[in-house]
Design a protein around this motif. Structure first.
Motif, PDB file in Angstrom:
ATOM      1  N   ARG A  63     -13.345  69.912  31.000  1.00 13.09           N
ATOM      2  CA  ARG A  63     -13.769  69.022  32.089  1.00 13.09           C
ATOM      3  C   ARG A  63     -12.802  69.152  33.263  1.00 13.09           C
ATOM      4  NH1 ARG A  63     -12.747  63.406  33.224  1.00 13.09           N
ATOM      5  NH2 ARG A  63     -11.593  63.218  31.267  1.00 13.09           N
ATOM      6  N   PRO A  64     -13.313  69.534  34.448  1.00 10.73           N
ATOM      7  CA  PRO A  64     -12.426  69.560  35.619  1.00 10.73           C
ATOM      8  C   PRO A  64     -11.941  68.155  35.951  1.00 10.73           C
ATOM      9  CG  PRO A  64     -14.478  70.748  36.038  1.00 10.73           C
ATOM     10  CD  PRO A  64     -14.677  69.984  34.772  1.00 10.73           C
ATOM     11  N   LEU A  65     -10.683  68.033  36.341  1.00 12.16           N
ATOM     12  CA  LEU A  65     -10.104  66.774  36.793  1.00 12.16           C
ATOM     13  C   LEU A  65      -9.911  66.847  38.301  1.00 12.16           C
ATOM     14  CD1 LEU A  65      -7.398  66.336  34.002  1.00 12.16           C
ATOM     15  CD2 LEU A  65      -9.647  65.246  34.125  1.00 12.16           C
ATOM     16  N   PRO A  66      -9.738  65.705  38.956  1.00 11.04           N
ATOM     17  CA  PRO A  66      -9.517  65.754  40.408  1.00 11.04           C
ATOM     18  C   PRO A  66      -8.311  66.623  40.747  1.00 11.04           C
ATOM     19  CG  PRO A  66      -9.953  63.502  39.693  1.00 11.04           C
ATOM     20  CD  PRO A  66      -9.806  64.321  38.446  1.00 11.04           C
ATOM     21  N   SER A  67      -8.474  67.527  41.695  1.00 13.76           N
ATOM     22  CA  SER A  67      -7.392  68.416  42.088  1.00 13.76           C
ATOM     23  C   SER A  67      -6.413  67.687  43.001  1.00 13.76           C
ATOM     24  CB  SER A  67      -7.940  69.644  42.813  1.00 13.76           C
ATOM     25  OG  SER A  67      -8.710  70.433  41.928  1.00 13.76           O
ATOM     26  N   SER A  68      -5.162  68.119  42.972  1.00 14.14           N
ATOM     27  CA  SER A  68      -4.161  67.589  43.884  1.00 14.14           C
ATOM     28  C   SER A  68      -4.015  68.557  45.047  1.00 14.14           C
ATOM     29  CB  SER A  68      -2.828  67.416  43.158  1.00 14.14           C
ATOM     30  OG  SER A  68      -2.237  68.679  42.917  1.00 14.14           O
ATOM     31  N   TYR A  69      -2.988  68.351  45.872  1.00 11.42           N
ATOM     32  CA  TYR A  69      -2.751  69.248  46.994  1.00 11.42           C
ATOM     33  C   TYR A  69      -2.043  70.522  46.546  1.00 11.42           C
ATOM     34  CZ  TYR A  69      -3.583  64.766  49.215  1.00 11.42           C
ATOM     35  OH  TYR A  69      -4.124  63.549  49.568  1.00 11.42           O
ATOM     36  N   THR A  70      -1.596  70.560  45.307  1.00 11.98           N
ATOM     37  CA  THR A  70      -0.811  71.709  44.842  1.00 11.98           C
ATOM     38  C   THR A  70      -1.386  72.377  43.601  1.00 11.98           C
ATOM     39  OG1 THR A  70       0.607  70.197  43.583  1.00 11.98           O
ATOM     40  CG2 THR A  70       1.343  70.795  45.796  1.00 11.98           C
ATOM     41  N   ARG A 118     -11.316  69.412  18.625  1.00 12.09           N
ATOM     42  CA  ARG A 118     -11.392  68.396  17.572  1.00 12.09           C
ATOM     43  C   ARG A 118     -10.025  67.802  17.279  1.00 12.09           C
ATOM     44  NH1 ARG A 118     -15.083  72.167  15.539  1.00 12.09           N
ATOM     45  NH2 ARG A 118     -13.425  73.185  14.353  1.00 12.09           N
ATOM     46  N   GLU A 119      -8.977  68.616  17.369  1.00 12.41           N
ATOM     47  CA  GLU A 119      -7.647  68.160  16.967  1.00 12.41           C
ATOM     48  C   GLU A 119      -6.820  67.578  18.110  1.00 12.41           C
ATOM     49  OE1 GLU A 119      -8.689  71.326  16.427  1.00 12.41           O
ATOM     50  OE2 GLU A 119      -9.366  71.054  14.345  1.00 12.41           O
ATOM     51  N   ARG A 120      -6.930  68.172  19.292  1.00  9.92           N
ATOM     52  CA  ARG A 120      -6.006  67.821  20.364  1.00  9.92           C
ATOM     53  C   ARG A 120      -6.696  67.844  21.728  1.00  9.92           C
ATOM     54  NH1 ARG A 120      -0.693  68.161  19.262  1.00  9.92           N
ATOM     55  NH2 ARG A 120       0.023  69.039  21.235  1.00  9.92           N
ATOM     56  N   ASP A 121      -6.021  67.225  22.680  1.00  5.50           N
ATOM     57  CA  ASP A 121      -6.393  67.364  24.085  1.00  5.50           C
ATOM     58  C   ASP A 121      -5.369  68.266  24.757  1.00  5.50           C
ATOM     59  OD1 ASP A 121      -8.541  65.725  23.801  1.00  5.50           O
ATOM     60  OD2 ASP A 121      -7.828  64.149  25.151  1.00  5.50           O
ATOM     61  N   TYR A 122      -5.833  69.061  25.717  1.00  8.81           N
ATOM     62  CA  TYR A 122      -4.952  69.916  26.497  1.00  8.81           C
ATOM     63  C   TYR A 122      -5.222  69.665  27.973  1.00  8.81           C
ATOM     64  CZ  TYR A 122      -4.649  72.469  22.080  1.00  8.81           C
ATOM     65  OH  TYR A 122      -4.467  72.812  20.768  1.00  8.81           O
ATOM     66  N   VAL A 123      -4.173  69.700  28.773  1.00 10.29           N
ATOM     67  CA  VAL A 123      -4.307  69.676  30.232  1.00 10.29           C
ATOM     68  C   VAL A 123      -3.858  71.027  30.749  1.00 10.29           C
ATOM     69  CG1 VAL A 123      -3.469  68.667  32.375  1.00 10.29           C
ATOM     70  CG2 VAL A 123      -4.052  67.185  30.445  1.00 10.29           C
ATOM     71  N   ILE A 124      -4.706  71.635  31.581  1.00 13.71           N
ATOM     72  CA  ILE A 124      -4.454  72.957  32.142  1.00 13.71           C
ATOM     73  C   ILE A 124      -4.230  72.791  33.636  1.00 13.71           C
ATOM     74  CG2 ILE A 124      -5.405  75.276  32.469  1.00 13.71           C
ATOM     75  CD1 ILE A 124      -7.310  74.504  30.048  1.00 13.71           C
ATOM     76  N   LYS A 125      -3.112  73.293  34.113  1.00  9.52           N
ATOM     77  CA  LYS A 125      -2.772  73.193  35.528  1.00  9.52           C
ATOM     78  C   LYS A 125      -2.669  74.600  36.108  1.00  9.52           C
ATOM     79  CE  LYS A 125       0.405  70.177  36.674  1.00  9.52           C
ATOM     80  NZ  LYS A 125       1.661  69.384  36.717  1.00  9.52           N
ATOM     81  N   GLU A 126      -3.467  74.861  37.133  1.00 10.71           N
ATOM     82  CA  GLU A 126      -3.381  76.114  37.867  1.00 10.71           C
ATOM     83  C   GLU A 126      -2.672  75.845  39.188  1.00 10.71           C
ATOM     84  OE1 GLU A 126      -6.290  79.641  39.612  1.00 10.71           O
ATOM     85  OE2 GLU A 126      -7.028  77.585  39.487  1.00 10.71           O
ATOM     86  N   SER A 150      -2.302  83.455  39.218  1.00 14.53           N
ATOM     87  CA  SER A 150      -1.854  82.075  39.413  1.00 14.53           C
ATOM     88  C   SER A 150      -1.139  81.585  38.166  1.00 14.53           C
ATOM     89  CB  SER A 150      -3.050  81.161  39.691  1.00 14.53           C
ATOM     90  OG  SER A 150      -3.773  81.596  40.816  1.00 14.53           O
ATOM     91  N   PRO A 151       0.020  80.930  38.309  1.00 19.44           N
ATOM     92  CA  PRO A 151       0.686  80.373  37.131  1.00 19.44           C
ATOM     93  C   PRO A 151      -0.161  79.261  36.499  1.00 19.44           C
ATOM     94  CG  PRO A 151       2.189  80.487  38.993  1.00 19.44           C
ATOM     95  CD  PRO A 151       0.827  80.754  39.532  1.00 19.44           C
ATOM     96  N   LEU A 152      -0.221  79.274  35.180  1.00 15.62           N
ATOM     97  CA  LEU A 152      -0.908  78.226  34.415  1.00 15.62           C
ATOM     98  C   LEU A 152       0.106  77.548  33.510  1.00 15.62           C
ATOM     99  CD1 LEU A 152      -4.149  80.077  33.185  1.00 15.62           C
ATOM    100  CD2 LEU A 152      -3.947  78.548  35.149  1.00 15.62           C
ATOM    101  N   VAL A 153       0.197  76.233  33.615  1.00 17.01           N
ATOM    102  CA  VAL A 153       0.974  75.420  32.678  1.00 17.01           C
ATOM    103  C   VAL A 153      -0.017  74.619  31.860  1.00 17.01           C
ATOM    104  CG1 VAL A 153       2.519  73.436  32.461  1.00 17.01           C
ATOM    105  CG2 VAL A 153       3.096  75.281  34.034  1.00 17.01           C
ATOM    106  N   ILE A 154       0.090  74.727  30.548  1.00 17.99           N
ATOM    107  CA  ILE A 154      -0.843  74.044  29.653  1.00 17.99           C
ATOM    108  C   ILE A 154      -0.033  73.225  28.661  1.00 17.99           C
ATOM    109  CG2 ILE A 154      -2.735  74.294  28.013  1.00 17.99           C
ATOM    110  CD1 ILE A 154      -3.283  77.049  29.255  1.00 17.99           C
ATOM    111  N   TYR A 155      -0.287  71.924  28.624  1.00 17.53           N
ATOM    112  CA  TYR A 155       0.374  71.077  27.631  1.00 17.53           C
ATOM    113  C   TYR A 155      -0.679  70.356  26.804  1.00 17.53           C
ATOM    114  CZ  TYR A 155      -0.194  67.369  31.217  1.00 17.53           C
ATOM    115  OH  TYR A 155      -0.691  66.491  32.157  1.00 17.53           O
ATOM    116  N   GLY A 156      -0.291  69.967  25.591  1.00 23.04           N
ATOM    117  CA  GLY A 156      -1.242  69.362  24.670  1.00 23.04           C
ATOM    118  C   GLY A 156      -0.665  68.150  23.967  1.00 23.04           C
ATOM    119  N   TYR A 157      -1.561  67.298  23.462  1.00 21.95           N
ATOM    120  CA  TYR A 157      -1.155  66.084  22.763  1.00 21.95           C
ATOM    121  C   TYR A 157      -2.330  65.569  21.945  1.00 21.95           C
ATOM    122  CZ  TYR A 157      -3.662  64.138  26.759  1.00 21.95           C
ATOM    123  OH  TYR A 157      -4.626  63.889  27.699  1.00 21.95           O
TER     124      TYR A 157
END
Length: 306
Positions: free
Chosen positions: A29-36, A45-53, A97-104
């Motif tokens: 699901r796309p989230l609202p983009s920031s200026y950066t 099923r197990e976790r949520d991840y946030v992907i930042k480009e 583009s650098p991608l930072v991906i964190y999960g929880y």
């Protein structure tokens, strides 16, 4: 593959990569983009991840240089202390583009209370972390004022800058003293940078991390301008008082109360700089910074009246 990945291209790129495995049943699901950045939430099923480009060319911002490597470093360090989500991946997209991906693991959707937030920020400050690969930032009353002067110096023909300078706190208000011991600070903390997880609240958005004074994190958390930029309402005075009452280190709180005007004046200077430099390049962003500037100016006037 285009310069800006579509959702389908992103899923295809992540398919089978560690730690995702088969993403056949995953929801992106796309989230609202920031200026950066652009953001997505990937739910398995197990976790949520946030992907930042990360958007390119934002490393030379005068207050908030966008540095993906520093975010990766901070996430890796703070996950050990249960203060941040786990860094899952730090890599480049096919477009470079650098991608930072964190999960929880998913937690409560409830918003954190300001009293709990104060305890969380105090616990982070008490660690006194100083990783070698995080940059130093201006800290302390006089350095912050000088930094704000340099930001306004980038818009020398601005009439608004001349007006804002009338609100500049006096150098003589605080005696020059040795700079406080610098530790890892977040630099844009607010309620919008706290993610609720199954393990409890975690601090996110570390792309502006630096080595500085924890006073800056308190100033940011209470900043009406930053909250406005995050799409949140400024805290009412009662909530501010609750936060400061429950912040555990009274020495840091006392320093904040003495020096906060410098930090808010720097934020006002930065918002004006962004408002004026983005007028033609990104008019909606320019207007957002104008609203944030108004909030910071109102706060500076209130502090002057005390």
């Amino acid at each position: 593959m285009t310069d800006r990945m579509t959702d389908a291209e992103l899923l295809d790129f992540l398919q089978g990569r560690y730690p995702f495995g088969d993403l056949g049943g995953a929801r992106l699901r796309p989230l609202p983009s920031s200026y950066t950045h652009r953001f997505w939430r990937l739910r398995t099923r197990e976790r949520d991840y946030v992907i930042k480009e990360y958007f390119p060319g934002l490393e030379n911002n005068p207050l908030y240089p966008t540095l993906p490597q520093e975010e990766a470093t901070a996430l890796t360090l703070l996950e050990r202390h249960r203060l941040a989500p786990r860094l899952e991946c730090f890599l480049d997209s096919p477009a470079g583009s650098p991608l930072v991906i964190y999960g929880y693991e998913r937690g409560s959707e409830a918003e954190i209370d300001v009293r709990d937030a104060a305890q969380l920020l105090g616990r982070f400050a008490a660690l006194e972390l100083a990783p070698e690969d995080i940059s130093m930032v201006p800290s302390g009353y006089h350095q912050v004022l000088a930094h704000a002067d340099s930001i306004l110096g980038k818009i020398p023909n601005s009439r608004r800058a001349a007006n804002l300078k009338r609100l500049r706190p006096q150098d003589s208000a605080i005696k020059v003293s040795a700079a406080p011991q610098c530790t890892l600070i977040h630099r844009s903390l607010c309620l919008g940078t706290v993610q609720m997880t199954a393990a409890g609240p975690a601090l996110i958005d570390w792309q502006y991390a630096g080595l500085g004074d924890p006073v800056e994190d308190i100033a940011c958390f209470l900043s009406p301008g930053l909250l406005t930029l995050y799409g949140l309402k400024p805290l009412v005075l009662y909530a501010e008082d609750l936060f400061l009452e429950h912040y555990p280190d009274r020495t840091i709180v006392d320093r904040f109360l003495a020096e906060r005007s410098a930090y808010h004046w720097r934020l006002a200077a930065y918002c004006l700089f962004r408002q004026e430099t983005l007028t033609h390049e990104n008019a909606p962003a320019s207007r957002a910074y104008a609203r944030a500037l108004e909030e910071e100016v109102d706060l500076l006037l209130r502090l002057r009246g005390k």
